[in-house]
Scaffold this active site. Sequence first.
Site, PDB file in Angstrom:
ATOM      1  N   LYS A 116       0.778  -1.155  -0.195  1.00  6.35           N
ATOM      2  CA  LYS A 116       0.071  -0.084   0.129  1.00  6.35           C
ATOM      3  C   LYS A 116       0.965   1.218   0.067  1.00  6.35           C
ATOM      4  O   LYS A 116       0.428   2.356  -0.520  1.00  6.35           O
ATOM      5  CB  LYS A 116      -0.966   0.036   1.253  1.00  6.35           C
ATOM      6  CG  LYS A 116      -2.048  -0.891   1.178  1.00  6.35           C
ATOM      7  CD  LYS A 116      -3.021  -0.900   2.373  1.00  6.35           C
ATOM      8  CE  LYS A 116      -3.819  -2.291   2.597  1.00  6.35           C
ATOM      9  NZ  LYS A 116      -4.733  -2.699   1.780  1.00  6.35           N
ATOM     10  N   GLU A 200      -2.568   7.005   8.098  1.00  3.35           N
ATOM     11  CA  GLU A 200      -3.214   7.832   7.227  1.00  3.35           C
ATOM     12  C   GLU A 200      -4.309   8.600   8.051  1.00  3.35           C
ATOM     13  O   GLU A 200      -4.661   8.324   8.952  1.00  3.35           O
ATOM     14  CB  GLU A 200      -4.177   6.850   6.223  1.00  3.35           C
ATOM     15  CG  GLU A 200      -3.634   6.871   4.842  1.00  3.35           C
ATOM     16  CD  GLU A 200      -4.605   5.732   3.922  1.00  3.35           C
ATOM     17  OE1 GLU A 200      -4.077   5.101   3.065  1.00  3.35           O
ATOM     18  OE2 GLU A 200      -5.791   5.457   4.502  1.00  3.35           O
ATOM     19  N   HIS A 235     -14.522  -3.275   8.509  1.00  4.73           N
ATOM     20  CA  HIS A 235     -13.798  -2.921   7.145  1.00  4.73           C
ATOM     21  C   HIS A 235     -14.033  -4.202   6.149  1.00  4.73           C
ATOM     22  O   HIS A 235     -13.153  -4.171   5.126  1.00  4.73           O
ATOM     23  CB  HIS A 235     -12.170  -2.772   7.377  1.00  4.73           C
ATOM     24  CG  HIS A 235     -11.997  -1.842   8.354  1.00  4.73           C
ATOM     25  ND1 HIS A 235     -12.285  -0.538   8.276  1.00  4.73           N
ATOM     26  CD2 HIS A 235     -11.262  -1.992   9.782  1.00  4.73           C
ATOM     27  CE1 HIS A 235     -11.970   0.209   9.508  1.00  4.73           C
ATOM     28  NE2 HIS A 235     -11.382  -0.579  10.243  1.00  4.73           N
ATOM     29  N   ARG A 297      -7.223  -7.719  -9.814  1.00  2.00           N
ATOM     30  CA  ARG A 297      -7.971  -8.672  -9.857  1.00  2.00           C
ATOM     31  C   ARG A 297      -9.337  -8.730 -10.126  1.00  2.00           C
ATOM     32  O   ARG A 297      -9.819  -7.454 -10.025  1.00  2.00           O
ATOM     33  CB  ARG A 297      -7.424  -9.758  -8.717  1.00  2.00           C
ATOM     34  CG  ARG A 297      -8.210  -9.098  -7.295  1.00  2.00           C
ATOM     35  CD  ARG A 297      -8.164  -9.916  -6.253  1.00  2.00           C
ATOM     36  NE  ARG A 297      -8.434  -9.241  -4.937  1.00  2.00           N
ATOM     37  CZ  ARG A 297      -9.451  -8.915  -4.331  1.00  2.00           C
ATOM     38  NH1 ARG A 297     -10.450  -8.529  -5.104  1.00  2.00           N
ATOM     39  NH2 ARG A 297      -9.418  -8.223  -3.305  1.00  2.00           N
TER      40      ARG A 297
HETATM   41  P1  ADP Z   1     -12.856  -7.261  -2.093  1.00  2.97           P
HETATM   42  O1  ADP Z   1     -12.640  -5.625  -1.999  1.00  2.97           O
HETATM   43  O2  ADP Z   1     -13.103  -8.031  -3.418  1.00  2.97           O
HETATM   44  O3  ADP Z   1     -14.085  -7.617  -1.005  1.00  2.97           O
HETATM   45  P2  ADP Z   1     -10.818  -8.131  -0.121  1.00  2.97           P
HETATM   46  O4  ADP Z   1      -9.625  -7.414  -0.182  1.00  2.97           O
HETATM   47  O5  ADP Z   1     -11.844  -8.182   0.683  1.00  2.97           O
HETATM   48  O6  ADP Z   1     -11.698  -7.964  -1.572  1.00  2.97           O
HETATM   49  O7  ADP Z   1     -10.566  -9.917  -0.467  1.00  2.97           O
HETATM   50  C1  ADP Z   1     -11.136 -10.572  -1.629  1.00  2.97           C
HETATM   51  C2  ADP Z   1     -10.961 -11.920  -0.941  1.00  2.97           C
HETATM   52  O8  ADP Z   1      -9.543 -12.207  -0.835  1.00  2.97           O
HETATM   53  C3  ADP Z   1     -11.672 -12.494   0.276  1.00  2.97           C
HETATM   54  O9  ADP Z   1     -12.122 -13.704   0.028  1.00  2.97           O
HETATM   55  C4  ADP Z   1     -10.561 -12.135   1.209  1.00  2.97           C
HETATM   56  O10 ADP Z   1     -10.820 -13.110   2.429  1.00  2.97           O
HETATM   57  C5  ADP Z   1      -9.340 -12.546   0.430  1.00  2.97           C
HETATM   58  N1  ADP Z   1      -8.010 -11.938   0.841  1.00  2.97           N
HETATM   59  C6  ADP Z   1      -7.746 -10.605   0.498  1.00  2.97           C
HETATM   60  N2  ADP Z   1      -6.749 -10.332   0.921  1.00  2.97           N
HETATM   61  C7  ADP Z   1      -6.089 -11.447   1.512  1.00  2.97           C
HETATM   62  C8  ADP Z   1      -4.746 -11.614   2.445  1.00  2.97           C
HETATM   63  N3  ADP Z   1      -4.052 -10.887   2.289  1.00  2.97           N
HETATM   64  N4  ADP Z   1      -4.682 -12.951   2.829  1.00  2.97           N
HETATM   65  C9  ADP Z   1      -5.713 -13.629   2.822  1.00  2.97           C
HETATM   66  N5  ADP Z   1      -6.900 -13.617   1.912  1.00  2.97           N
HETATM   67  C10 ADP Z   1      -6.959 -12.283   1.739  1.00  2.97           C
HETATM   68  P1  ADP Z   2      -7.888  -3.850   2.649  1.00  2.43           P
HETATM   69  O1  ADP Z   2      -6.597  -4.137   1.561  1.00  2.43           O
HETATM   70  O2  ADP Z   2      -8.052  -4.498   3.769  1.00  2.43           O
HETATM   71  O3  ADP Z   2      -9.200  -3.767   1.699  1.00  2.43           O
HETATM   72  P2  ADP Z   2      -8.073  -1.092   2.502  1.00  2.43           P
HETATM   73  O4  ADP Z   2      -6.927  -0.222   2.351  1.00  2.43           O
HETATM   74  O5  ADP Z   2      -8.856  -1.017   1.082  1.00  2.43           O
HETATM   75  O6  ADP Z   2      -7.813  -2.352   3.088  1.00  2.43           O
HETATM   76  O7  ADP Z   2      -9.231  -0.424   3.652  1.00  2.43           O
HETATM   77  C1  ADP Z   2     -10.285  -1.407   3.902  1.00  2.43           C
HETATM   78  C2  ADP Z   2     -11.368  -0.436   4.503  1.00  2.43           C
HETATM   79  O8  ADP Z   2     -10.925   0.309   5.659  1.00  2.43           O
HETATM   80  C3  ADP Z   2     -11.804   0.817   3.542  1.00  2.43           C
HETATM   81  O9  ADP Z   2     -12.984   0.086   2.718  1.00  2.43           O
HETATM   82  C4  ADP Z   2     -12.442   1.566   4.411  1.00  2.43           C
HETATM   83  O10 ADP Z   2     -13.889   1.178   4.927  1.00  2.43           O
HETATM   84  C5  ADP Z   2     -11.613   1.442   5.524  1.00  2.43           C
HETATM   85  N1  ADP Z   2     -10.575   2.774   5.366  1.00  2.43           N
HETATM   86  C6  ADP Z   2      -9.463   2.648   4.844  1.00  2.43           C
HETATM   87  N2  ADP Z   2      -8.910   3.629   4.877  1.00  2.43           N
HETATM   88  C7  ADP Z   2      -9.412   4.577   5.269  1.00  2.43           C
HETATM   89  C8  ADP Z   2      -9.076   5.917   5.673  1.00  2.43           C
HETATM   90  N3  ADP Z   2      -8.146   6.667   5.739  1.00  2.43           N
HETATM   91  N4  ADP Z   2     -10.278   6.617   6.393  1.00  2.43           N
HETATM   92  C9  ADP Z   2     -11.392   5.904   6.891  1.00  2.43           C
HETATM   93  N5  ADP Z   2     -11.545   4.494   6.627  1.00  2.43           N
HETATM   94  C10 ADP Z   2     -10.453   3.974   5.917  1.00  2.43           C
END
Ligand code: ADP
Ligand code: ADP
Length: 612
Positions: A116, A200, A235, A297
């Site tokens: 990230k 952040e 989240h 993806r």
């Molecule tokens: P989306 O935004 O499509 O919901 P997520 O980031 O929540 O995507 O993840 C999609 C799928 O991949 C979910 O089934 C989640 O459990 C899995 N996943 C995502 N990141 C990881 C990770 N770092 N390790 C294991 N599983 C992950």
């Molecule tokens: P992941 O890889 O687990 O999907 P993200 O960076 O996409 O991580 O963040 C997952 C969720 O966390 C976001 O969908 C949002 O709900 C919350 N989030 C992430 N960054 C912020 C932020 N700067 N302020 C508020 N909420 C956040």
Amino acid sequence: MITSLLIANRGEIACRVIRTARAMGVRTVAVYSDADADALHVQEADEAVHIGPSATRESYLVGEKILAAAKATGAEAIHPGYGFLSENAAFAQAVIDAGLVWVGPNPSSITAMGLKDAAKQLMQDAGVPVTPGYMGEQQDADFLGAEAAKIGYPVLIKAVAGGGGKGMRLVDSAAGFADALASCKREAASSFGNDHVLIEKYIASPRHIEVQVFGDSHGNVVHLFERDCSLQRRHQKVIEEAPAPGMDAATREALCAAAVRAAKAVDYVGAGTIEFIADGSGALSADRIWFMEMNTRLQVEHPVTEAITGVDLVEWQLRVASGEPLPLSQHDLTIDGWAMEARLYAEDPAKGFLPSIGRLELLQFGEAEGGRIDTGVYEGAEVSPFYDPMIAKVIAWGDDRDEARERLGEMLQDTAVWPVRTNASFLVKALQHPDFAAGRVDTGLIGRDGEELAQPPVPDADTLRAAASSLVPATIAPGLRLNAPPRRTAWFLLDGEPVEIEVDGGSDEPSTGVLVTEQGQAWLLTPWRRDGAHGAADASGAILAPMPGKVIAVDVAQGQTVTRGQKLLTLEAMKMEHTLTAPFDGTVARLEAAAGQQVQVDALLVQIEEAA
Ligand code: ADP
Ligand code: ADP
Ligand code: MG
């Protein structure tokens, strides 16, 4: 065009990919673990290869086994789905090195967006607005604390390698920073093998808005508009929709253009999603929407985009991976109506959303015009403890948001799953939440009102009365007055809990159990048997069949001594196993049951003679 495809995934996404591949005349190969031998994706693929034990680390996450399966079956290409190996650049490279087609972006794009902090830096350099914060190399606790103070609380600490909503800590003030940092780093190290974090600004009233992008190997990149995934629990996305509520044309234009810039900055090929965080405290505006991360993806929630654009994103993935140009250009793409998706999980909201595993004895999905169900299970299949317990994605389309929302509600309300618990009724209540209904949604909604949404539903009194009436014989109730409807109360078991229900009428052929389905929930209602219960024995030691069924195991022999509570036999009835036990210490005086035998209700199965 590729002619054969191995899907390196399981569950609904594997089935989803197979569906399109088959429609395109592409031969499909599934892979499966021990737990998935009877899984739907295995049944639906043209061929299936066993790749090892149930644990993902020994099967779905082992790149060499996937490559060996591709080799053994002559598959030309590999589609990774989402999760598992989908964002693993080394695996993508290994696929390419093996001379196969990788249905995904170049490994270098995955690497560029994989962490990230690096991704944010890259985006900032490409002129894409990023969430304000610190994303550098320095990891010293005092230094990061000073950066957090500079950014201004509240802040979010994020594992740079995090995903799936894990590895994040919200910190309200300087006092909590050091502890949160230490615990975030611990979780990051154990979950992602990398303890680096970024800091952040925590955006107030955050809304998660993401843009679907698509690139081809000829340098074209288009966007397919935005999705709003703000309804989240911890989240993690719960309900997603497209387009985003309150998005005006100018903001959409700016946001989608930023997403295309982001994709072009990493020479993106294939389907990808740029996730943004928006300040939802007022109307959406482009200067208050920031880049958060890119998912390189196909996304779980891609069907809502398909529903409003008419594009099959998996078809595009297979065409682009085969070297074809994008089938449509930007100005050919338009938004038609509104779509909403809910993630139906095998989990129990009333028990802290604990996964609810087991056999899906009953599995019925609701229907609505324009509705779509993406599932990886079937009635009779097992929800295993090894994988994500998602049962299905339920997707509705409508001319406008309210129509899509109402149709999704109907589909979920008419969904009946038993005995596995689901979040269907929680989802129905979330859809009806006044703020969500009005399009006022931020990622904190479930955190604020989740407890109420998670309350287990209670079946409607009329529904219960009708169900109960089908379980009792139509005998004349005592005290019946002429000209008055026959009314009486009787005791029943509702999912094993005694309840008293007023019944009317009764049935000439009373059944011994009935599933009550309503509000997305299912309950088993059975007559209460006073003779020692569901039941087994009365004081005489006669063990009777509590309901018609099949004896599936007998654990004792004639003449055997038994102790109180000892298992005597197992009866399968109402698709459930019932264990009958000894009511007291004694000997088996009569044994009338044999394994495999069908028995009627109240049939004598075992007679226990009490020990002297
Ligand atoms: P989306 O935004 O499509 O919901 P997520 O980031 O929540 O995507 O993840 C999609 C799928 O991949 C979910 O089934 C989640 O459990 C899995 N996943 C995502 N990141 C990881 C990770 N770092 N390790 C294991 N599983 C992950
Ligand atoms: P992941 O890889 O687990 O999907 P993200 O960076 O996409 O991580 O963040 C997952 C969720 O966390 C976001 O969908 C949002 O709900 C919350 N989030 C992430 N960054 C912020 C932020 N700067 N302020 C508020 N909420 C956040
Ligand atoms: Mg994310």
